[in-house]
Scaffold this motif. Structure first.
Motif, PDB file in Angstrom:
ATOM      1  N   LEU A   1       0.817  -1.212   0.000  1.00 22.35           N
ATOM      2  CA  LEU A   1       0.000   0.000   0.000  1.00 22.35           C
ATOM      3  C   LEU A   1       0.849   1.259   0.000  1.00 22.35           C
ATOM      4  CD1 LEU A   1      -2.798  -1.031   2.529  1.00 22.35           C
ATOM      5  CD2 LEU A   1      -2.938  -0.948   0.036  1.00 22.35           C
ATOM      6  N   LEU A   2       1.866   1.278   0.832  1.00 17.28           N
ATOM      7  CA  LEU A   2       2.752   2.446   0.881  1.00 17.28           C
ATOM      8  C   LEU A   2       3.524   2.631  -0.421  1.00 17.28           C
ATOM      9  CD1 LEU A   2       4.205   2.156   4.498  1.00 17.28           C
ATOM     10  CD2 LEU A   2       2.593   3.859   3.640  1.00 17.28           C
TER      11      LEU A   2
ATOM     12  N   ARG B   1       3.916  10.013 -11.972  1.00 18.22           N
ATOM     13  CA  ARG B   1       2.888  11.060 -12.041  1.00 18.22           C
ATOM     14  C   ARG B   1       2.967  11.840 -13.312  1.00 18.22           C
ATOM     15  NH1 ARG B   1       5.027  16.248  -9.297  1.00 18.22           N
ATOM     16  NH2 ARG B   1       7.202  15.716  -9.162  1.00 18.22           N
TER      17      ARG B   1
ATOM     18  N   ARG C   1       2.478   5.760  -7.502  1.00 16.47           N
ATOM     19  CA  ARG C   1       1.409   6.469  -8.215  1.00 16.47           C
ATOM     20  C   ARG C   1       1.534   7.987  -8.108  1.00 16.47           C
ATOM     21  NH1 ARG C   1      -3.022   5.332 -11.667  1.00 16.47           N
ATOM     22  NH2 ARG C   1      -4.366   7.131 -11.479  1.00 16.47           N
ATOM     23  N   ASN C   2       1.866   8.470  -6.910  1.00 23.21           N
ATOM     24  CA  ASN C   2       1.839   9.901  -6.654  1.00 23.21           C
ATOM     25  C   ASN C   2       3.178  10.606  -6.771  1.00 23.21           C
ATOM     26  OD1 ASN C   2      -1.026  10.352  -5.936  1.00 23.21           O
ATOM     27  ND2 ASN C   2      -0.530   8.776  -4.432  1.00 23.21           N
TER      28      ASN C   2
ATOM     29  N   TRP D   1       1.217   3.696  -3.363  1.00 26.66           N
ATOM     30  CA  TRP D   1       0.848   5.098  -3.238  1.00 26.66           C
ATOM     31  C   TRP D   1       2.003   5.994  -3.679  1.00 26.66           C
ATOM     32  CZ3 TRP D   1       2.432   9.441  -0.644  1.00 26.66           C
ATOM     33  CH2 TRP D   1       1.551  10.525  -0.669  1.00 26.66           C
ATOM     34  N   LEU D   2       3.209   5.688  -3.228  1.00 28.92           N
ATOM     35  CA  LEU D   2       4.373   6.483  -3.641  1.00 28.92           C
ATOM     36  C   LEU D   2       4.638   6.358  -5.141  1.00 28.92           C
ATOM     37  CD1 LEU D   2       6.785   5.812  -0.658  1.00 28.92           C
ATOM     38  CD2 LEU D   2       5.834   8.027  -1.329  1.00 28.92           C
TER      39      LEU D   2
END
Length: 110
Positions: free
Chosen positions: A98-99, A110, A105-106, A102-103
């Motif tokens: 999950l961490l 990006r 993706r963001n 998220w990193l």
């Protein structure tokens, strides 16, 4: 990639070698495959692919590696718990993906 990591880590850590060394091998294998899988599947058509993306990808993977080593040390090989080799797989499949996703993706793609 999480399932692949677990499939490499657990037998190595249980039957072959020190769990912390098994983390190194499993993480290197998952990272090598994940670099291409994430770019081609998970983040296809999202963001750019260049040298900066590659550097950021490996920084996020390094962060994930440090977390995996920490969980393995605390739960299995460190001075506190001495649990079974599968214990670090709980945070390995619930927290780290999950961490890092998220990193990725963001920040990376990006």
């Amino acid at each position: 990639m999480t399932a692949f990591y677990a499939a490499v880590y657990w037998p190595l850590a249980t039957y072959v070698m020190n769990p912390n060394l098994a983390v190194v091998i499993a993480f290197l294998a998952a990272t090598a495959i994940g670099r291409f899988a994430h770019g081609a599947v998970s983040f296809r058509g999202y963001g750019t692919r260049n040298a900066r993306t590659a550097r950021r990808f490996f920084l996020v993977q390094l962060f994930g590696f440090v977390l995996q080593q920490l969980f393995t040390w605390v739960l299995v090989t460190g001075p506190f718990f001495h649990g079974p080799t599968w214990w670090p797989l709980v945070p390995a499949v619930s927290v780290v993906p999950l961490l890092t996703f998220w990193l990725q993706r963001n920040w990376v793609f990006r």
